[in-house]
Design a protein around this motif. Structure first.
Motif, PDB file in Angstrom:
ATOM      1  N   ARG A  84       0.848  -1.196   0.000  1.00 47.57           N
ATOM      2  CA  ARG A  84       0.000   0.000   0.000  1.00 47.57           C
ATOM      3  C   ARG A  84       0.882   1.244   0.000  1.00 47.57           C
ATOM      4  NH1 ARG A  84       0.988  -1.658   4.850  1.00 47.57           N
ATOM      5  NH2 ARG A  84       1.713  -0.113   6.334  1.00 47.57           N
ATOM      6  N   VAL A  85       0.319   2.343  -0.478  1.00 44.77           N
ATOM      7  CA  VAL A  85       0.894   3.668  -0.276  1.00 44.77           C
ATOM      8  C   VAL A  85       0.087   4.274   0.854  1.00 44.77           C
ATOM      9  CG1 VAL A  85       1.087   5.987  -1.260  1.00 44.77           C
ATOM     10  CG2 VAL A  85       1.810   4.002  -2.598  1.00 44.77           C
ATOM     11  N   ASP A  86       0.777   4.715   1.910  1.00 42.51           N
ATOM     12  CA  ASP A  86       0.100   5.229   3.101  1.00 42.51           C
ATOM     13  C   ASP A  86      -0.351   6.672   2.949  1.00 42.51           C
ATOM     14  OD1 ASP A  86       0.534   2.926   5.078  1.00 42.51           O
ATOM     15  OD2 ASP A  86       2.545   3.257   4.265  1.00 42.51           O
ATOM     16  N   TRP A  87       0.377   7.446   2.160  1.00 42.08           N
ATOM     17  CA  TRP A  87       0.047   8.864   1.992  1.00 42.08           C
ATOM     18  C   TRP A  87       0.442   9.266   0.589  1.00 42.08           C
ATOM     19  CZ3 TRP A  87      -2.752  12.378   4.401  1.00 42.08           C
ATOM     20  CH2 TRP A  87      -2.564  13.727   4.120  1.00 42.08           C
ATOM     21  N   LEU A  88      -0.452   9.949  -0.105  1.00 42.76           N
ATOM     22  CA  LEU A  88      -0.181  10.368  -1.471  1.00 42.76           C
ATOM     23  C   LEU A  88      -0.427  11.857  -1.599  1.00 42.76           C
ATOM     24  CD1 LEU A  88      -0.827   8.273  -4.509  1.00 42.76           C
ATOM     25  CD2 LEU A  88      -1.231  10.723  -4.612  1.00 42.76           C
ATOM     26  N   ASN A  89       0.580  12.545  -2.064  1.00 44.48           N
ATOM     27  CA  ASN A  89       0.549  13.990  -2.206  1.00 44.48           C
ATOM     28  C   ASN A  89       0.887  14.334  -3.646  1.00 44.48           C
ATOM     29  OD1 ASN A  89       0.171  16.367  -0.802  1.00 44.48           O
ATOM     30  ND2 ASN A  89       1.989  16.132   0.461  1.00 44.48           N
ATOM     31  N   ALA A 111       4.143  18.755   3.982  1.00 46.19           N
ATOM     32  CA  ALA A 111       2.788  18.244   4.227  1.00 46.19           C
ATOM     33  C   ALA A 111       2.841  16.838   4.830  1.00 46.19           C
ATOM     34  CB  ALA A 111       1.977  18.242   2.931  1.00 46.19           C
ATOM     35  N   ILE A 112       3.793  16.027   4.375  1.00 41.87           N
ATOM     36  CA  ILE A 112       3.955  14.683   4.943  1.00 41.87           C
ATOM     37  C   ILE A 112       4.361  14.794   6.415  1.00 41.87           C
ATOM     38  CG2 ILE A 112       5.315  12.547   4.832  1.00 41.87           C
ATOM     39  CD1 ILE A 112       5.538  13.142   1.736  1.00 41.87           C
ATOM     40  N   GLU A 113       5.262  15.738   6.702  1.00 45.34           N
ATOM     41  CA  GLU A 113       5.669  15.948   8.098  1.00 45.34           C
ATOM     42  C   GLU A 113       4.474  16.331   8.962  1.00 45.34           C
ATOM     43  OE1 GLU A 113      10.303  17.348   7.762  1.00 45.34           O
ATOM     44  OE2 GLU A 113       8.781  18.905   7.620  1.00 45.34           O
ATOM     45  N   LEU A 114       3.627  17.220   8.454  1.00 45.19           N
ATOM     46  CA  LEU A 114       2.434  17.630   9.200  1.00 45.19           C
ATOM     47  C   LEU A 114       1.486  16.453   9.403  1.00 45.19           C
ATOM     48  CD1 LEU A 114       1.682  21.107   7.588  1.00 45.19           C
ATOM     49  CD2 LEU A 114       2.457  20.659   9.921  1.00 45.19           C
ATOM     50  N   GLY A 119       9.359  15.216  11.767  1.00 48.86           N
ATOM     51  CA  GLY A 119      10.226  15.636  10.679  1.00 48.86           C
ATOM     52  C   GLY A 119      10.646  14.453   9.821  1.00 48.86           C
ATOM     53  N   LEU A 120      11.082  14.765   8.623  1.00 47.57           N
ATOM     54  CA  LEU A 120      11.563  13.734   7.698  1.00 47.57           C
ATOM     55  C   LEU A 120      13.084  13.724   7.594  1.00 47.57           C
ATOM     56  CD1 LEU A 120       9.014  14.082   4.741  1.00 47.57           C
ATOM     57  CD2 LEU A 120       9.108  12.280   6.466  1.00 47.57           C
ATOM     58  N   LYS A 121      13.743  14.575   8.367  1.00 47.95           N
ATOM     59  CA  LYS A 121      15.200  14.672   8.278  1.00 47.95           C
ATOM     60  C   LYS A 121      15.836  13.294   8.430  1.00 47.95           C
ATOM     61  CE  LYS A 121      19.064  17.244  10.305  1.00 47.95           C
ATOM     62  NZ  LYS A 121      19.704  17.589   9.079  1.00 47.95           N
ATOM     63  N   GLY A 122      16.690  12.949   7.465  1.00 43.46           N
ATOM     64  CA  GLY A 122      17.400  11.679   7.492  1.00 43.46           C
ATOM     65  C   GLY A 122      16.637  10.511   6.884  1.00 43.46           C
ATOM     66  N   MET A 123      15.355  10.721   6.552  1.00 46.66           N
ATOM     67  CA  MET A 123      14.574   9.653   5.916  1.00 46.66           C
ATOM     68  C   MET A 123      14.938   9.572   4.434  1.00 46.66           C
ATOM     69  SD  MET A 123      12.546   8.348   8.245  1.00 46.66           S
ATOM     70  CE  MET A 123      11.934   8.793   9.868  1.00 46.66           C
ATOM     71  N   PRO A 124      14.731   8.423   3.799  1.00 47.30           N
ATOM     72  CA  PRO A 124      15.080   8.275   2.384  1.00 47.30           C
ATOM     73  C   PRO A 124      14.002   8.814   1.453  1.00 47.30           C
ATOM     74  CG  PRO A 124      14.296   6.190   3.248  1.00 47.30           C
ATOM     75  CD  PRO A 124      14.331   7.144   4.410  1.00 47.30           C
ATOM     76  N   MET A 125      14.444   9.344   0.305  1.00 47.15           N
ATOM     77  CA  MET A 125      13.533   9.732  -0.778  1.00 47.15           C
ATOM     78  C   MET A 125      14.114   9.211  -2.076  1.00 47.15           C
ATOM     79  SD  MET A 125      11.945  13.385  -1.833  1.00 47.15           S
ATOM     80  CE  MET A 125      11.078  13.612  -3.388  1.00 47.15           C
ATOM     81  N   VAL A 126      13.282   8.510  -2.848  1.00 44.89           N
ATOM     82  CA  VAL A 126      13.714   7.903  -4.103  1.00 44.89           C
ATOM     83  C   VAL A 126      13.010   8.597  -5.263  1.00 44.89           C
ATOM     84  CG1 VAL A 126      13.888   5.768  -5.433  1.00 44.89           C
ATOM     85  CG2 VAL A 126      14.014   5.693  -2.919  1.00 44.89           C
ATOM     86  N   GLY A 127      13.809   9.075  -6.214  1.00 47.77           N
ATOM     87  CA  GLY A 127      13.249   9.744  -7.382  1.00 47.77           C
ATOM     88  C   GLY A 127      14.043   9.448  -8.636  1.00 47.77           C
ATOM     89  N   ASP A 128      13.547   9.985  -9.748  1.00 43.51           N
ATOM     90  CA  ASP A 128      14.213   9.776 -11.032  1.00 43.51           C
ATOM     91  C   ASP A 128      14.616  11.080 -11.712  1.00 43.51           C
ATOM     92  OD1 ASP A 128      11.546  10.546 -11.662  1.00 43.51           O
ATOM     93  OD2 ASP A 128      11.673   9.533 -13.602  1.00 43.51           O
ATOM     94  N   SER A 129      14.461  12.207 -11.007  1.00 44.59           N
ATOM     95  CA  SER A 129      14.781  13.491 -11.633  1.00 44.59           C
ATOM     96  C   SER A 129      15.531  14.403 -10.661  1.00 44.59           C
ATOM     97  CB  SER A 129      13.495  14.201 -12.088  1.00 44.59           C
ATOM     98  OG  SER A 129      12.769  14.630 -10.958  1.00 44.59           O
TER      99      SER A 129
END
Length: 180
Positions: A84-89, A111-114, A119-129
Motif C-alpha cells: 500500500r501507499v500510506d500517503w499520497l501527495n 505536508a507529509i511531516e504535518l 520531521g523527515l530529516k534523514g529519511m530516504p527519498m527515491v526519485g528519477d529526476s
C-alpha cells in the motif's frame, strides 16, 4: 510515536513514465518489481508516502478524477501483492507558478511531516529526476536516484549536481539494498 517513512516519486519510480504524460488509469503501468518492492517496505514497517508533480492537470491533459482513478489502480494493484501507499501527495501546478508544493521545492514533503507529526530529516527519498533530488536535499531527506523513468537522462545531463547521490537500477534494487 516515531514512524519510519520513505518518500517516493511516482512517475518513473513506481510506474512507467512518458514525455507525453500519463493521462489515464489505462496508461498507468507499474515498473516491473516496483509494487513488490513497496510491499516489502510495508512488511518491514516503513510507511510509504508519494510526492508527485502532476502538472498535466494544469496543462489540461487530464483532470483530478483521472488522477484519482490512476491512484485507485495503483492502490488496487499494490493490495494484490500485499502492499500500500500510506500517503499520497500531488502538485497540479506548472513550474512557473511558483508553488511551494511543486518539486524542487519541499511543500509536499512538509505536508507529509504535518500529516505524521514528525520531521523527515534523514529519511530516504527515491526519485528519477533532479527536482526529486533537490526537494529531498532541501527538506533534509537522503536522496536516491533510480535509472528508470527520467533517471538515465537525469544522470547524463546532471551528473555534477548528483555528486554523492547513490544511483540504483530501479526501485526494487534500492529496496533490496535498503532492507539488507
Amino acid at each position: 510515536m516515531t514512524h519510519k517513512i520513505v518518500v517516493l516519486d511516482r512517475d518513473g519510480v513506481i510506474n512507467q513514465d512518458s514525455d507525453a504524460f500519463i493521462k489515464s488509469a489505462d496508461e498507468w503501468q507499474p515498473i516491473a518489481g516496483s509494487l513488490e518492492a513497496i510491499a516489502r517496505l510495508n512488511e518491514a514497517g516503513w510507511l510509504v508516502a508519494v510526492a508527485t508533480n502532476q502538472s498535466g492537470i494544469k496543462r489540461g491533459y487530464y483532470d483530478r478524477a483521472n488522477l484519482s482513478q490512476m491512484h485507485q489502480k495503483m492502490q488496487s494493484l499494490l493490495a494484490s501483492v500485499g502492499g500500500r501507499v500510506d500517503w499520497l501527495n500531488y502538485s497540479p501546478y506548472l513550474a512557473d507558478c511558483g508553488s511551494v508544493c511543486r518539486k524542487p521545492l519541499d511543500g509536499m514533503l512538509r505536508a507529509i511531516e504535518l500529516r505524521y507529526g514528525q520531521g523527515l530529516k534523514g529519511m530516504p527519498m527515491v526519485g528519477d529526476s533532479l527536482t526529486d533530488i533537490q526537494a529531498a536535499q532541501q527538506a533534509g531527506l537522503v536522496p536516491y536516484l533510480v535509472k528508470t523513468g527520467k533517471g538515465e537522462r537525469t544522470l547524463a545531463s546532471q551528473a555534477t549536481c548528483l555528486s554523492g547521490v547513490p544511483v540504483y537500477e530501479n526501485l526494487a534494487a534500492w529496496v533490496e539494498e535498503w532492507l539488507a
